[in-house]
Design a protein around this motif. Structure first.
Motif, PDB file in Angstrom:
ATOM      1  N   UNK A   1       0.818  -1.266  -0.021  1.00 22.89           N
ATOM      2  CA  UNK A   1      -0.066   0.153  -0.051  1.00 22.89           C
ATOM      3  C   UNK A   1       0.830   1.451   0.027  1.00 22.89           C
ATOM      4  N   UNK A   2       2.044   1.156   0.346  1.00 28.51           N
ATOM      5  CA  UNK A   2       3.005   2.314   0.464  1.00 28.51           C
ATOM      6  C   UNK A   2       3.806   2.715  -1.013  1.00 28.51           C
ATOM      7  N   UNK A   3       3.469   1.529  -1.836  1.00 30.67           N
ATOM      8  CA  UNK A   3       4.035   1.924  -3.022  1.00 30.67           C
ATOM      9  C   UNK A   3       3.481   2.986  -3.981  1.00 30.67           C
ATOM     10  N   UNK A   4       4.524   3.622  -4.634  1.00 34.84           N
ATOM     11  CA  UNK A   4       4.011   4.842  -5.453  1.00 34.84           C
ATOM     12  C   UNK A   4       3.353   4.235  -6.811  1.00 34.84           C
ATOM     13  N   UNK A   5       2.174   4.805  -7.013  1.00 36.99           N
ATOM     14  CA  UNK A   5       1.211   4.212  -8.251  1.00 36.99           C
ATOM     15  C   UNK A   5       1.767   5.234  -9.466  1.00 36.99           C
ATOM     16  N   UNK A   6       2.248   4.830 -10.521  1.00 39.41           N
ATOM     17  CA  UNK A   6       2.818   5.648 -11.256  1.00 39.41           C
ATOM     18  C   UNK A   6       1.792   5.843 -12.729  1.00 39.41           C
ATOM     19  N   UNK A   7       0.663   5.129 -12.777  1.00 40.65           N
ATOM     20  CA  UNK A   7      -0.380   5.197 -13.604  1.00 40.65           C
ATOM     21  C   UNK A   7      -1.740   5.532 -13.101  1.00 40.65           C
ATOM     22  N   UNK A   8      -2.606   5.873 -14.055  1.00 40.49           N
ATOM     23  CA  UNK A   8      -4.071   6.253 -13.691  1.00 40.49           C
ATOM     24  C   UNK A   8      -5.129   5.631 -14.433  1.00 40.49           C
ATOM     25  N   UNK A   9      -6.322   5.592 -14.006  1.00 40.50           N
ATOM     26  CA  UNK A   9      -7.255   4.852 -14.609  1.00 40.50           C
ATOM     27  C   UNK A   9      -7.396   5.389 -16.056  1.00 40.50           C
ATOM     28  N   UNK A  10      -7.709   4.233 -16.902  1.00 45.46           N
ATOM     29  CA  UNK A  10      -7.688   4.474 -18.462  1.00 45.46           C
ATOM     30  C   UNK A  10      -6.474   4.617 -19.099  1.00 45.46           C
ATOM     31  N   UNK A  11      -5.235   4.681 -18.324  1.00 45.73           N
ATOM     32  CA  UNK A  11      -4.045   4.737 -18.958  1.00 45.73           C
ATOM     33  C   UNK A  11      -3.803   3.435 -19.693  1.00 45.73           C
ATOM     34  N   UNK A  12      -2.958   3.460 -20.864  1.00 48.72           N
ATOM     35  CA  UNK A  12      -2.728   2.240 -21.741  1.00 48.72           C
ATOM     36  C   UNK A  12      -1.383   1.857 -21.441  1.00 48.72           C
ATOM     37  N   UNK A  13      -1.191   0.573 -21.246  1.00 51.77           N
ATOM     38  CA  UNK A  13       0.043   0.012 -20.817  1.00 51.77           C
ATOM     39  C   UNK A  13       0.816  -0.939 -21.964  1.00 51.77           C
TER      40      UNK A  13
ATOM     41  N   UNK B   1       3.119  -4.074 -22.134  1.00 52.32           N
ATOM     42  CA  UNK B   1       4.003  -5.206 -21.212  1.00 52.32           C
ATOM     43  C   UNK B   1       5.189  -4.968 -21.175  1.00 52.32           C
ATOM     44  N   UNK B   2       5.988  -5.150 -19.602  1.00 54.92           N
ATOM     45  CA  UNK B   2       7.298  -5.249 -19.630  1.00 54.92           C
ATOM     46  C   UNK B   2       7.958  -3.647 -19.907  1.00 54.92           C
ATOM     47  N   UNK B   3       7.337  -2.859 -20.248  1.00 55.79           N
ATOM     48  CA  UNK B   3       7.853  -1.464 -20.579  1.00 55.79           C
ATOM     49  C   UNK B   3       7.252  -0.216 -19.747  1.00 55.79           C
ATOM     50  N   UNK B   4       5.831  -0.287 -19.490  1.00 55.93           N
ATOM     51  CA  UNK B   4       5.242   0.539 -19.020  1.00 55.93           C
ATOM     52  C   UNK B   4       5.374   0.663 -17.401  1.00 55.93           C
ATOM     53  N   UNK B   5       6.197   1.700 -16.570  1.00 53.55           N
ATOM     54  CA  UNK B   5       6.329   1.536 -15.097  1.00 53.55           C
ATOM     55  C   UNK B   5       4.637   1.868 -14.781  1.00 53.55           C
ATOM     56  N   UNK B   6       4.537   0.919 -13.924  1.00 53.19           N
ATOM     57  CA  UNK B   6       3.057   1.150 -13.011  1.00 53.19           C
ATOM     58  C   UNK B   6       3.170   1.713 -11.652  1.00 53.19           C
ATOM     59  N   UNK B   7       4.301   1.425 -11.129  1.00 54.46           N
ATOM     60  CA  UNK B   7       4.743   1.748  -9.640  1.00 54.46           C
ATOM     61  C   UNK B   7       6.037   1.660  -9.166  1.00 54.46           C
ATOM     62  N   UNK B   8       6.269   2.303  -8.121  1.00 52.07           N
ATOM     63  CA  UNK B   8       7.588   2.219  -7.589  1.00 52.07           C
ATOM     64  C   UNK B   8       7.776   1.753  -6.090  1.00 52.07           C
ATOM     65  N   UNK B   9       8.210   0.781  -5.685  1.00 53.51           N
ATOM     66  CA  UNK B   9       8.228   0.313  -4.426  1.00 53.51           C
ATOM     67  C   UNK B   9       9.167   1.165  -3.538  1.00 53.51           C
ATOM     68  N   UNK B  10       8.661   1.393  -2.307  1.00 58.09           N
ATOM     69  CA  UNK B  10       9.526   2.135  -1.213  1.00 58.09           C
ATOM     70  C   UNK B  10      10.799   1.526  -0.759  1.00 58.09           C
TER      71      UNK B  10
END
Length: 220
Positions: free
Chosen positions: A197-209, A211-220
């Motif tokens: 839950x403390x991960x920084x989410x890097x995408x928003x709803x409706x964003x296109x991704x 696979x293996x290239x789009x960053x979606x989160x960053x771990x603390x």
């Protein structure tokens, strides 16, 4: 661009049926109505192209930046919310869900390097993949793994109304790199990933991704 091994049987059958149907259209319709023959041939060609395109495996290169979680699949972000992960971790997690339409690449990728710690297949229903209950009631396959820093992450492949076969290659104890393939889902589906839950989410709803290239989160 390569074709995925999971499509071999379907593509062989599709090719044979296409040849037979095309010959049938030619001998049965060409002399009666050239326009009807042309329309049916065009429809057949489009169908075959879509089937082959579904099993494409594009060349991808995962950046593997330390602590970054990359998209496990091509598609659209349909869920970002805090939920209870009740299957394995039994704790609150941030769920990010990616919906794959039949037009998306359907290869599933590990989102970061680590070691597989848990796998389980669940038979179930075939609700549409964006249905809120699909995550817990549909046919699904769950994979848990630990990153090199010891953070445990859960991913769940979910079948949809069209998707009727989930393939998972993961085995407990195996090591992998971000961007390695861990599975494939045939004909439309969804992947849930459960992050701290403390991960920084890097995408928003409706964003296109991608696979293996789009960053979606960053771990603390």
């Amino acid at each position: 661009m390569k074709l995925h091994k999971e499509g071999t049987k379907i593509l062989v059958i599709t090719t044979i049926l296409t040849i037979l149907l095309s010959a049938g259209f030619y001998f049965g319709l060409a002399s009666i109505s050239i326009w009807l023959f042309a329309i049916l041939e065009l429809a057949l060609i489009i169908f075959v192209v879509l089937i082959f395109r579904f099993f494409r495996v594009p060349k991808r290169s995962c950046p593997n930046e330390e602590g970054v979680i990359y998209a496990p699949a091509d598609g659209k972000v349909v869920v970002i919310e805090d939920v209870e992960e009740n299957e394995h971790l039994k704790e609150k997690r941030t769920q990010v869900s990616i919906f794959m339409s039949p037009l998306n690449v359907h290869v599933n990728y590990y989102p970061i390097a680590g070691e597989v710690s848990y796998t389980k297949y669940h038979p179930g229903k075939f609700l549409v993949a964006w249905h809120p209950k699909s995550s817990t009631e549909n046919e699904r396959s769950t994979v848990g793994f630990k990153t090199k820093s010891g953070v445990e992450i859960i991913m769940r492949q979910i079948a949809g109304a069209v998707a009727r076969r989930i393939i998972t290659y993961s085995n407990v104890g195996e090591y992998f790199s971000g961007g390695d393939q861990f599975g494939f889902i045939k004909f439309g589906s969804r992947i849930d990933i459960f992050l701290p839950t403390d991960a920084e989410i890097l995408v928003n709803l409706e964003d296109k991704t991608v696979g293996s290239e789009t960053p979606i989160a960053r771990l603390k």
